[in-house]
Scaffold this motif. Structure first.
Motif, short mmCIF file in Angstrom:
data_model
loop_
_atom_site.label_atom_id
_atom_site.label_comp_id
_atom_site.label_asym_id
_atom_site.label_seq_id
_atom_site.Cartn_x
_atom_site.Cartn_y
_atom_site.Cartn_z
N ARG B 21 0.84 -1.20 0.00
CA ARG B 21 0.00 0.00 0.00
C ARG B 21 0.87 1.25 0.00
O ARG B 21 0.50 2.27 -0.55
N GLU B 22 2.00 1.17 0.66
CA GLU B 22 2.86 2.34 0.81
C GLU B 22 4.11 2.30 -0.07
O GLU B 22 4.70 3.32 -0.36
N TYR B 23 4.48 1.09 -0.42
CA TYR B 23 5.76 0.93 -1.11
C TYR B 23 5.58 0.15 -2.41
O TYR B 23 4.68 -0.68 -2.50
N ALA B 24 6.46 0.41 -3.37
CA ALA B 24 6.58 -0.50 -4.50
C ALA B 24 7.36 -1.69 -3.96
O ALA B 24 8.49 -1.52 -3.49
N LEU B 25 6.75 -2.86 -4.00
CA LEU B 25 7.36 -4.04 -3.38
C LEU B 25 7.84 -4.99 -4.48
O LEU B 25 7.05 -5.41 -5.33
N TYR B 26 9.13 -5.29 -4.47
CA TYR B 26 9.69 -6.20 -5.47
C TYR B 26 10.09 -7.50 -4.81
O TYR B 26 10.74 -7.50 -3.76
N VAL B 27 9.71 -8.60 -5.44
CA VAL B 27 10.02 -9.93 -4.89
C VAL B 27 10.60 -10.81 -6.00
O VAL B 27 10.34 -10.56 -7.18
N PRO B 28 11.36 -11.84 -5.64
CA PRO B 28 11.87 -12.75 -6.68
C PRO B 28 10.73 -13.60 -7.24
O PRO B 28 9.90 -14.09 -6.47
N ALA B 29 10.72 -13.75 -8.55
CA ALA B 29 9.68 -14.56 -9.18
C ALA B 29 10.28 -15.29 -10.37
O ALA B 29 11.27 -14.85 -10.95
N ARG B 30 9.65 -16.42 -10.72
CA ARG B 30 10.12 -17.17 -11.87
C ARG B 30 9.61 -16.49 -13.13
O ARG B 30 8.43 -16.18 -13.23
N THR B 31 10.51 -16.24 -14.09
CA THR B 31 10.06 -15.59 -15.33
C THR B 31 10.02 -16.56 -16.49
O THR B 31 9.29 -16.37 -17.45
N ASN B 56 18.51 -10.11 -13.43
CA ASN B 56 19.02 -8.75 -13.28
C ASN B 56 19.31 -8.48 -11.80
O ASN B 56 18.54 -8.88 -10.94
N SER B 57 20.38 -7.78 -11.55
CA SER B 57 20.74 -7.53 -10.16
C SER B 57 19.87 -6.39 -9.61
O SER B 57 19.33 -5.58 -10.37
N PRO B 58 19.75 -6.31 -8.28
CA PRO B 58 18.88 -5.26 -7.72
C PRO B 58 19.43 -3.84 -7.87
O PRO B 58 18.76 -2.89 -7.50
N LYS B 59 20.63 -3.69 -8.46
CA LYS B 59 21.18 -2.33 -8.58
C LYS B 59 20.24 -1.41 -9.36
O LYS B 59 20.23 -0.21 -9.17
N ARG B 60 19.43 -2.03 -10.25
CA ARG B 60 18.56 -1.21 -11.10
C ARG B 60 17.54 -0.39 -10.30
O ARG B 60 17.00 0.59 -10.79
N HIS B 61 17.28 -0.82 -9.06
CA HIS B 61 16.32 -0.08 -8.25
C HIS B 61 16.95 1.12 -7.55
O HIS B 61 16.26 2.00 -7.05
N GLU B 80 16.64 22.68 -13.78
CA GLU B 80 16.20 22.29 -12.44
C GLU B 80 16.67 20.87 -12.17
O GLU B 80 16.63 20.02 -13.06
N PRO B 81 17.08 20.61 -10.93
CA PRO B 81 17.46 19.23 -10.62
C PRO B 81 16.23 18.33 -10.59
O PRO B 81 15.14 18.80 -10.27
N VAL B 82 16.40 17.07 -10.91
CA VAL B 82 15.32 16.10 -10.82
C VAL B 82 15.75 15.00 -9.86
O VAL B 82 16.84 14.44 -10.02
N PHE B 83 14.95 14.75 -8.87
CA PHE B 83 15.22 13.64 -7.95
C PHE B 83 14.00 12.75 -7.93
O PHE B 83 12.93 13.18 -7.53
N GLU B 84 14.17 11.54 -8.40
CA GLU B 84 13.06 10.59 -8.33
C GLU B 84 13.45 9.50 -7.35
O GLU B 84 14.44 8.81 -7.56
N ALA B 85 12.69 9.40 -6.30
CA ALA B 85 13.03 8.41 -5.27
C ALA B 85 11.77 7.73 -4.77
O ALA B 85 11.24 8.08 -3.72
N PRO B 86 11.26 6.76 -5.53
CA PRO B 86 10.05 6.08 -5.10
C PRO B 86 10.29 5.28 -3.82
O PRO B 86 11.37 4.71 -3.61
N GLN B 87 9.29 5.27 -2.94
CA GLN B 87 9.35 4.45 -1.73
C GLN B 87 9.26 2.99 -2.18
O GLN B 87 8.29 2.60 -2.82
N GLN B 88 10.28 2.20 -1.87
CA GLN B 88 10.26 0.83 -2.36
C GLN B 88 10.87 -0.15 -1.36
O GLN B 88 11.67 0.23 -0.51
N ILE B 89 10.44 -1.39 -1.51
CA ILE B 89 11.00 -2.47 -0.70
C ILE B 89 11.56 -3.52 -1.66
O ILE B 89 10.85 -3.97 -2.56
N ALA B 123 14.97 6.04 0.36
CA ALA B 123 13.57 5.65 0.17
C ALA B 123 13.40 4.14 -0.01
O ALA B 123 12.30 3.67 -0.27
N THR B 124 14.51 3.41 0.10
CA THR B 124 14.46 1.97 -0.18
C THR B 124 14.70 1.14 1.08
O THR B 124 15.64 1.42 1.83
N LEU B 125 13.85 0.16 1.29
CA LEU B 125 14.09 -0.80 2.37
C LEU B 125 14.56 -2.10 1.75
O LEU B 125 14.03 -2.53 0.72
#
Lengths: 276, 349
Positions: B21-31, B56-61, B80-89, B123-125
């Motif tokens: 609900r609060e975070y973009a949550l990423y988990v390992p899944a079979r592709t 892919n390694s988690p560095k992309r997040h 102007e500076p741009v900072f994009e920092a989505p709340q994510q787990i 912003a990342t857990l």
């Protein structure tokens, strides 16, 4: 973690105030910082110049420090940013980041002789140091300037260099790799100039900037006449992109040319296989 | 001693629901058969608890393949500076990847701190997870990358068919664990079960191992500049940069930009770049500081095995084995290269 409300990637606005053609491909650009502040650079440093819509590229600063809010870049028309820069007319806006990088430790040179070795466009960054020394002429010993250019048509700052030679307190020697009908001077690589000057090796600091191929030969000759290795300073330019030691493009082994350089003391890079 | 809890599998759907609900949550899944990757969690998604390595390694997040740095206005000539920092787990990060992320933290925080990165990191857990299976190309066990004791908010270890030991790494992590009710304190037996689970995973990495103590790698490389090994492999290099793309510790980037079709506004962004690409060290005027595949191949191994170590005291290779699998020419194999260099040096430290 030190999070700041600031991005080092945001350029400061500056205005092109003058343009002077130096050769068929090289132009001297004079800029004024819109914030009214001096660039506050040291000789040997570089800035990243932005032309929005085209890109950003690093350039050595050619003017001496202490020039109010005005600074100069001499630029060869060779890539996309430099093409676009050459098309600008006075009044145009550009963006600027920096100054970045290391510099010639000019305080160490005080009281000593300085041997400038400029290959091709290497004269551009060296000019910043040279003009600083000329402004404080009494603090420095002999100033010897060796300049090598591929052919007479590519020579830059020709008027200024002529006047430099006429001052009487600067020794200027020039050569071209290939002569033509207009050229009366020395023909040969820059190493042919070194034997023409008497150098007090122990009391001389070397400031050298040129194409990659030049360093090995000139450094060997400087060492041969007895100049201590730790009195030789070289500027090594690489693909400086971020200017902050992060993007990885300008690495010389594990050094970053953008923050550890571009100016290096020779003894600090002697063992680095990718340096020279 | 750090706080540990025992969490049951049946509690997870509710936890994931709460978090997402609060975070973009990423988990390992079979592709695909044999392939796993981090995917955004949703109710129907099956978490691949037994994944061996994410393609892919988690560095992309934290350092996305493309990230806007500034937006500019061509008319006003302002930026102007741009900072994009989505709340994510990032849930389920294996220790070798956690180690790589910790390295990225150090590199990006050092010197001139990278503000875009720091904000994303803030912003990342990160929830680490001990592996249950090991990819056939991995060798993290012999690189000391099986144990990482910082950089996570929660650390999960499967200790039974439907239970986990969860080690708390931060107050934020502990708070997240409480979202589905007060968690149960772990018992000494649970902690022992976790210790054994870690050892089991480590044992699975023995099939691929360095033949020497990993800490000798910088010294071995230090003597290897002129080794024939570089040429032996580099002649086959296609300069595709696949090894750079999948590597969890590769962070080099290019800076480029795009303007709109009216040349009114535009943005400058950074995008991943790779030292194996022919253009990487090429400057205007076509001078290339690493023109040969050999120069680039060697540089990459020196970065992984020596330069990064000299800077932060850790190898830049964490042994995930992704490059081995991704290499189109079958020559990117740090384990083989390091072992061969060691053999070549007469097995001497």
């Amino acid at each position: 973690m030190s999070i700041k409300n600031f991005s080092p990637y945001v350029p400061r606005p500056a205005t092109l105030v003058a343009k002077q053609k130096l050769s068929d491909f090289v132009t001297l650009f004079t800029f004024e910082q819109d914030n009214g502040k001096p660039l506050a650079h040291k000789p040997g440093q570089f800035v990243n110049l932005s032309i929005y819509g085209v890109g950003e590229a690093p350039f050595s600063i050619s003017s001496p420090p202490e020039q109010k809010n005005v600074f100069e870049l001499a630029v060869r028309k060779i890539g996309t940013v430099t093409q676009a820069l050459h098309a600008l007319e006075p009044g145009a806006k550009i963006g600027i980041r920096g100054p970045y990088g290391s510099f010639f430790p000019v305080q160490q040179f005080v009281g000593k002789d300085t041997l400038f070795v400029a290959g091709g466009l290497g004269y551009i960054p060296l000019r910043s140091l040279l003009r600083y020394q000329l402004r404080h002429r009494e603090e420095f010993g002999r100033i010897i300037v060796l300049i090598g250019t591929r052919d007479p048509k590519e020579r830059i700052f020709t008027e200024q260099i002529k006047r430099l030679g006429e001052r009487g307190d600067v020794e200027v020697l020039e050569t071209v790799d290939r002569g033509d009908e207009t050229w009366q001077g020395n023909v040969g690589l820059i190493t042919t100039l070194l034997p023409k000057v008497q150098i007090d090796a122990a009391g001389t600091f070397v400031a050298m900037v040129g194409p990659p191929i030049m360093y090995r030969f000139v450094i060997a000759d400087c060492r041969k006449i007895g100049i201590p290795a730790d009195q030789i300073y070289v500027s090594l330019e690489r693909k400086m992109k971020c200017g902050l030691g992060k993007c990885g493009h300008c690495q010389i082994n594990d050094l970053n040319a953008c923050i550890d350089g571009p100016v290096f003391r020779y003894t600090d890079i002697e063992a680095y296989q990718e340096a020279i | 001693m750090t706080t540990t809890y025992t969490v049951f599998q049946e509690q997870l759907p509710e936890l994931f629901r709460q978090w997402s609900r609060e975070y973009a949550l990423y988990v390992p899944a079979r592709t695909a058969e044999g392939f796993y990757d981090f995917r955004p969690w949703h109710e129907e998604l099956e978490v691949a608890w037994e994944y061996d390595v994410a393609y892919n390694s988690p560095k992309r997040h934290l350092l996305p393949p493309r990230e806007t740095l500034i937006r500019y206005d061509l008319q006003a000539y302002t930026a102007e500076p741009v900072f994009e920092a989505p709340q994510q787990i990032l849930f389920g990060v294996h220790p070798y990847d956690l180690k790589a992320l910790n390295q990225l933290d150090q590199i990006m925080e050092g010197g001139s701190p990278d503000q875009n990165y720091l904000r994303r990191r803030e912003a990342t857990l990160i929830m680490a997870l001990d592996p249950l299976t090991v990819s056939p190309t991995a060798f993290w066990g012999s690189l000391g990358a099986d144990k990482v004791n910082h950089g996570y908010d929660l650390y999960w270890t499967k200790i039974g068919p439907a239970s986990f030991l969860v080690q708390v790494g931060s107050a934020r992590g502990e708070e997240l664990l409480r979202r589905a009710g007060e968690p149960m304190k772990a018992t000494a037996a649970d902690r022992e079960a976790a210790r054994r689970a870690k050892l089991r995973a480590l044992a699975l990495t023995r099939a691929n191992a360095l033949k020497y103590n990993w800490e000798e790698t910088p010294r071995i490389l230090g003597r290897s500049w002129d080794s024939p090994i570089w040429r032996k492999y580099a002649v086959m290099c296609l300069a595709c940069g696949s090894c750079n793309l999948v590597c969890p510790t590769c962070y080099c980037f290019d800076i480029r930009e795009e303007a709109d079709d009216r040349l009114e506004k535009g943005e400058r962004f950074r995008a991943w770049d790779g030292c194996m690409l022919e253009s990487f060290a090429r400057v205007a005027g076509n001078h290339n500081f690493r023109p040969k595949a050999l120069d680039r191949y060697r540089h990459r191994y020196f970065r992984k095995g020596k330069y990064i170590y000299d800077k932060i005291g850790e190898l830049g290779c964490v042994g995930c084995g992704r490059c081995v699998r991704a290499c189109t020419a079958g020559i990117a194999n740090p384990l083989a290269v390091f072992n061969e260099l060691w053999e070549e040096s007469g097995n001497e430290y």
